[in-house]
Design a protein around this motif. Structure first.
Motif, PDB file in Angstrom:
ATOM      1  N   GLU A 168      33.129  32.449  43.896  1.00  0.00           N
ATOM      2  CA  GLU A 168      33.566  30.952  43.819  1.00  0.00           C
ATOM      3  C   GLU A 168      33.241  30.454  42.357  1.00  0.00           C
ATOM      4  OE1 GLU A 168      31.332  28.410  46.412  1.00  0.00           O
ATOM      5  OE2 GLU A 168      31.530  29.896  47.988  1.00  0.00           O
ATOM      6  N   ALA A 210      36.305  31.944  40.348  1.00  0.00           N
ATOM      7  CA  ALA A 210      37.482  31.261  40.650  1.00  0.00           C
ATOM      8  C   ALA A 210      37.405  29.742  39.907  1.00  0.00           C
ATOM      9  CB  ALA A 210      37.520  30.924  42.047  1.00  0.00           C
ATOM     10  N   ALA A 211      36.434  28.974  39.953  1.00  0.00           N
ATOM     11  CA  ALA A 211      36.330  27.846  39.262  1.00  0.00           C
ATOM     12  C   ALA A 211      36.739  27.822  37.407  1.00  0.00           C
ATOM     13  CB  ALA A 211      34.891  27.079  39.742  1.00  0.00           C
ATOM     14  N   LYS A 269      38.045  30.250  36.235  1.00  0.00           N
ATOM     15  CA  LYS A 269      39.509  30.674  35.852  1.00  0.00           C
ATOM     16  C   LYS A 269      40.343  29.428  36.052  1.00  0.00           C
ATOM     17  CE  LYS A 269      40.762  35.201  36.489  1.00  0.00           C
ATOM     18  NZ  LYS A 269      41.422  36.464  37.306  1.00  0.00           N
ATOM     19  N   ALA A 270      40.196  28.655  37.222  1.00  0.00           N
ATOM     20  CA  ALA A 270      40.919  27.505  37.294  1.00  0.00           C
ATOM     21  C   ALA A 270      40.811  26.558  36.029  1.00  0.00           C
ATOM     22  CB  ALA A 270      40.599  26.786  38.471  1.00  0.00           C
ATOM     23  N   ALA A 271      39.748  26.194  35.580  1.00  0.00           N
ATOM     24  CA  ALA A 271      39.442  25.378  34.334  1.00  0.00           C
ATOM     25  C   ALA A 271      39.897  25.951  32.955  1.00  0.00           C
ATOM     26  CB  ALA A 271      37.973  25.152  34.550  1.00  0.00           C
TER      27      ALA A 271
END
Length: 89
Positions: free
Chosen positions: A22, A25-26, A28-30
């Motif tokens: 998690e 993923a956070a 990478k998204a940011a």
């Protein structure tokens, strides 16, 4: 048969990948790649290797069953996999 240390290393990587999934993923998204570099290397799913669940063999891995071709053949011949049998014609 793979050495026990290799199998243990693989299990350790699997645990780390699940633990940081998690967070990775956070980040990478940011787009925060500096913070991504601070995570452990073994937390990356790319470092996992498909291995036979029974023997630890890294090659000839069947994704559907999660075991190698050798273990799959032995289990099929012993009737341990329902609906699967060795072909003969």
């Amino acid at each position: 048969m793979a050495k026990e240390s290799v199998k243990a290393r693989q299990r350790k990587r699997e645990v780390l990948v699940q633990k940081f999934a998690e967070k990775r993923a956070a980040l990478k998204a940011a787009g925060d790649y500096a913070a991504l570099d601070q995570l452990p290397r073994n937390a990356s799913p790319v470092r996992l290797r498909n291995r036979c669940q029974l023997t630890g063999r890294p090659r000839a891995y069947s994704r559907y069953f999660g075991i190698s071709r050798i273990a799959l053949r032995d289990m099929a011949l012993n009737g341990m996999i329902p609906g699967l049998k060795k072909a003969s014609w």
